[in-house]
Motif scaffolding. Structure first.
Motif, short mmCIF file in Angstrom:
data_model
loop_
_atom_site.label_atom_id
_atom_site.label_comp_id
_atom_site.label_asym_id
_atom_site.label_seq_id
_atom_site.Cartn_x
_atom_site.Cartn_y
_atom_site.Cartn_z
N TRP A 150 0.82 -1.28 0.08
CA TRP A 150 -0.12 0.15 0.49
C TRP A 150 0.93 1.03 -0.22
O TRP A 150 0.48 2.11 -0.63
CB TRP A 150 -0.60 0.22 1.40
N TRP A 151 1.88 0.79 0.75
CA TRP A 151 2.65 2.12 0.53
C TRP A 151 3.82 2.49 -0.36
O TRP A 151 4.29 3.59 -0.65
CB TRP A 151 3.87 2.32 1.67
N ALA A 152 3.93 1.27 -0.89
CA ALA A 152 4.89 1.57 -2.20
C ALA A 152 3.90 1.97 -3.62
O ALA A 152 4.58 3.30 -4.27
CB ALA A 152 5.55 0.51 -2.31
N ALA A 153 2.79 2.03 -3.58
CA ALA A 153 1.70 1.97 -4.69
C ALA A 153 1.61 3.41 -4.64
O ALA A 153 1.50 3.92 -5.49
CB ALA A 153 0.39 1.09 -4.40
N ARG A 154 2.31 4.20 -3.52
CA ARG A 154 1.38 5.62 -3.03
C ARG A 154 3.26 6.47 -3.67
O ARG A 154 2.59 7.62 -3.42
CB ARG A 154 0.98 6.22 -2.43
N ARG A 155 4.03 5.60 -3.53
CA ARG A 155 5.37 6.54 -3.73
C ARG A 155 5.39 7.09 -5.28
O ARG A 155 4.64 6.87 -6.26
CB ARG A 155 6.30 5.62 -3.52
N PRO A 156 6.00 8.41 -5.85
CA PRO A 156 6.75 8.66 -6.69
C PRO A 156 6.81 7.82 -7.68
O PRO A 156 8.44 7.21 -7.28
CB PRO A 156 6.96 10.05 -6.83
N GLU A 157 6.58 7.74 -8.15
CA GLU A 157 7.47 6.09 -9.80
C GLU A 157 8.97 6.65 -9.56
O GLU A 157 9.08 7.93 -10.11
CB GLU A 157 6.46 6.10 -11.07
N GLY A 158 9.39 6.07 -9.60
CA GLY A 158 10.99 6.51 -10.04
C GLY A 158 11.21 6.46 -11.65
O GLY A 158 10.43 5.42 -12.44
N GLY A 159 12.62 6.78 -12.47
CA GLY A 159 12.35 6.14 -14.05
C GLY A 159 13.58 6.05 -14.03
O GLY A 159 14.18 6.12 -14.96
N ARG A 160 14.36 5.03 -13.22
CA ARG A 160 15.69 4.32 -13.53
C ARG A 160 14.66 2.80 -14.13
O ARG A 160 14.32 2.43 -13.65
CB ARG A 160 16.69 4.19 -12.62
N PRO A 161 15.80 3.01 -14.71
CA PRO A 161 15.87 1.16 -15.53
C PRO A 161 16.71 0.46 -14.64
O PRO A 161 17.68 0.92 -13.85
CB PRO A 161 16.20 1.54 -16.80
N LEU A 162 16.82 -0.81 -15.28
CA LEU A 162 17.72 -1.44 -14.41
C LEU A 162 19.16 -1.50 -14.64
O LEU A 162 19.58 -2.03 -13.84
CB LEU A 162 17.00 -3.06 -14.64
N GLU A 163 18.98 -1.14 -15.91
CA GLU A 163 20.18 -1.09 -16.35
C GLU A 163 21.20 0.46 -15.21
O GLU A 163 22.74 -0.01 -16.19
CB GLU A 163 20.81 -0.69 -17.94
N ARG A 164 20.61 0.72 -15.01
CA ARG A 164 21.24 2.36 -14.49
C ARG A 164 21.82 1.68 -13.13
O ARG A 164 22.00 2.38 -11.87
CB ARG A 164 20.35 3.49 -14.42
N ALA A 165 20.72 0.36 -12.21
CA ALA A 165 21.09 -0.09 -11.09
C ALA A 165 22.17 -0.39 -10.58
O ALA A 165 23.31 -0.68 -11.64
CB ALA A 165 19.94 -1.43 -10.74
N THR A 166 22.83 -0.06 -9.43
CA THR A 166 23.17 -0.05 -8.88
C THR A 166 23.85 -1.28 -7.88
O THR A 166 23.41 -1.88 -7.72
CB THR A 166 24.19 1.28 -8.00
N LEU A 167 25.64 -1.72 -7.21
CA LEU A 167 25.17 -2.46 -6.44
C LEU A 167 24.37 -2.42 -4.89
O LEU A 167 24.35 -3.10 -4.24
CB LEU A 167 26.85 -2.75 -6.21
N ALA A 168 24.68 -1.08 -4.88
CA ALA A 168 23.94 -0.71 -3.68
C ALA A 168 22.79 -1.05 -3.61
O ALA A 168 21.63 -1.42 -2.83
CB ALA A 168 24.36 0.54 -3.42
N ASP A 169 22.10 -1.15 -4.65
CA ASP A 169 20.53 -1.10 -5.27
C ASP A 169 19.79 -2.47 -5.07
O ASP A 169 19.12 -2.73 -4.31
CB ASP A 169 20.40 -0.98 -6.57
N ALA A 170 20.93 -3.66 -5.53
CA ALA A 170 20.56 -4.94 -5.36
C ALA A 170 20.68 -4.92 -4.03
O ALA A 170 19.77 -6.58 -3.67
CB ALA A 170 21.92 -5.54 -6.15
N LEU A 171 21.89 -4.85 -3.20
CA LEU A 171 21.85 -5.72 -1.55
C LEU A 171 20.33 -4.57 -1.06
O LEU A 171 20.03 -5.46 -0.35
CB LEU A 171 23.18 -4.37 -0.95
N ALA A 172 20.52 -3.20 -1.06
CA ALA A 172 19.29 -3.37 -0.10
C ALA A 172 17.80 -3.55 -0.61
O ALA A 172 17.23 -4.54 -0.33
CB ALA A 172 18.32 -1.78 -1.30
N VAL A 173 17.75 -4.36 -2.45
CA VAL A 173 16.29 -4.85 -2.65
C VAL A 173 16.86 -6.72 -2.28
O VAL A 173 15.76 -7.45 -1.23
CB VAL A 173 16.58 -4.98 -3.83
N GLY A 174 17.97 -6.81 -1.55
CA GLY A 174 18.76 -8.29 -1.11
C GLY A 174 18.06 -8.59 0.17
O GLY A 174 17.61 -9.24 1.11
N LEU A 175 18.39 -6.98 0.93
CA LEU A 175 18.17 -7.21 2.34
C LEU A 175 16.44 -7.09 2.12
O LEU A 175 15.41 -7.79 3.48
CB LEU A 175 17.89 -5.85 2.55
#
Length: 289
Positions: A150-175
Motif C-alpha cells: 500500500w505504501w509503495a503504491a503511493r510513492r512517486p514512481e522512479g525513472g531508472r531502468p535496471l541497466e542503471r541500477a548499482t550494487l547498492a540497489d541490489a543489496l537493498a533489494v536483497g535485504l
C-alpha cells in the motif's frame, strides 16, 4: 512420510503454488495456512521440489534471454570487478562498475541481491521453520506485507531502468528479499517494494524481482534434495509431473499478468486482498480457539 498424491490434488496445489509464487501475496504463507488451518496435508518433499522446478521453468521461459546474457557476460569477463592482467576483462577493474557490459552488471546484481537472504536463511533456518507453525503469525505478516504494498503504491514512481541500477540497489533489494523468509511476507512483493524504494521503474523493479527468484527457487529445490533422497518420494510420477506443469503454466501467466498490472499502478489491490485474508484468518483462529 508423504501422502498419496492424487492427480487432481497435484494440479490444484500446483496452480496455487504457481500463482502465489510470483504474485505479491506469499506462496509460503498460503501453503502454511492450507496445511495448518484448513487441514490440508501437503504431499511431501517430492511435490515441493517438483513445483519449485515448475515455477523455475516459468521464470526461465520469460527471462531466459536476460539470464543468458548475465551468465555469458559474467563468464566472459571473469566477474569484471576483480579482473586484471590480460584477457577480455582487462581494465574493467580500473573503470569500475561503469566499465562492465550490461550482461556482467546484471549478473552482479543477481549475485549481490541473493546474498542477504542466503545468509539469513542459513543463520536462522530452525527459527524460520518454527515460525511457519503459527497461522496467527502468518496473518500478522500478511498485514505487514499489505502495508508495504500500500505504501509503495503511493510513492512517486522512479525513472531508472535496471541497466542503471548499482550494487547498492541490489543489496537493498536483497535485504527486502530476506524479509520474505518470514511466514506471510511475500518474496515478490518485498523485492518489488525494494526496487521501487531505490527509484527503479515499476516494470524494472518487477524484472529484478523475477530475476532474483531464480537463485531463490533453485536454491530451495537443491536444499530439499538430500531430504528427498533420504525420505523417498510420495505419490505417483504422473501426479508429480502434473503438479509441476500446473505450477509452470500458472507461474508463467502470473509473471506476464503482474507485469501489465504494475504498469497501471494498481499494486494496492494486493494489499487489500492480504488485509482481507489476514482478518479472516485471525477471526477463524479465534473462533477455533
Amino acid at each position: 512420510m508423504g501422502v498419496e498424491l492424487s492427480l487432481w490434488k497435484a494440479i490444484v496445489l500446483g496452480v496455487v503454488q504457481g500463482l502465489t509464487e510470483f504474485l505479491p501475496v506469499s506462496s509460503s504463507g498460503h501453503l502454511a495456512v492450507a496445511e495448518n488451518v484448513l487441514g490440508v496435508q501437503l504431499p511431501g518433499l517430492a511435490f515441493e521440489v517438483m513445483v519449485h522446478l515448475g515455477t523455475l521453468a516459468a521464470v526461465l521461459a520469460v527471462y531466459g534471454r536476460d539470464l543468458g546474457a548475465a551468465v555469458a557476460g559474467f563468464l566472459r569477463t571473469g566477474g569484471g570487478l576483480w579482473a586484471g592482467g590480460g584477457g577480455p576483462a582487462a581494465g574493467t577493474a580500473e573503470r569500475g562498475w561503469a566499465g562492465l557490459d550490461p550482461g556482467t552488471r546484471l549478473g552482479w546484481l543477481v549475485i549481490v541481491g541473493t546474498i542477504p537472504a542466503a545468509v539469513a536463511g542459513f543463520a536462522l533456518e530452525s527459527r524460520i521453520e518454527a515460525a511457519f507453525d503459527s497461522p496467527g503469525l502468518v496473518a500478522v505478516f500478511w498485514i505487514f506485507t499489505g502495508f508495504l504494498l500500500w505504501w509503495a503504491a503511493r510513492r512517486p514512481e522512479g525513472g531508472r531502468p535496471l541497466e542503471r541500477a548499482t550494487l547498492a540497489d541490489a543489496l537493498a533489494v536483497g535485504l527486502f528479499q530476506a524479509l520474505a523468509l518470514l511466514p506471510g511476507v511475500s518474496r515478490s512483493g518485498s523485492t518489488l517494494v525494494g526496487g521501487l524504494v531505490r527509484g527503479l521503474r515499476r516494470e524494472e523493479a518487477a524484472r529484478l524481482s523475477f530475476l532474483l527468484s531464480v537463485p531463490a527457487i533453485a536454491g530451495a529445490a537443491v536444499l530439499q534434495l538430500p531430504d528427498l533422497l533420504a525420505a523417498g518420494t510420495a505419490g505417483g510420477g504422473v501426479a508429480l509431473l502434473a503438479g509441476a506443469l500446473a505450477a509452470a503454466v500458472t507461474g508463467y501467466a502470473a509473471i506476464r499478468w503482474l507485469w501489465r498490472w504494475l504498469v497501471t499502478g494498481r499494486l494496492s489491490w494486493f494489499a487489500y486482498y492480504l488485509w482481507t485474508v489476514a482478518i479472516l484468518l485471525l477471526f477463524f483462529q479465534g473462533w477455533r480457539g
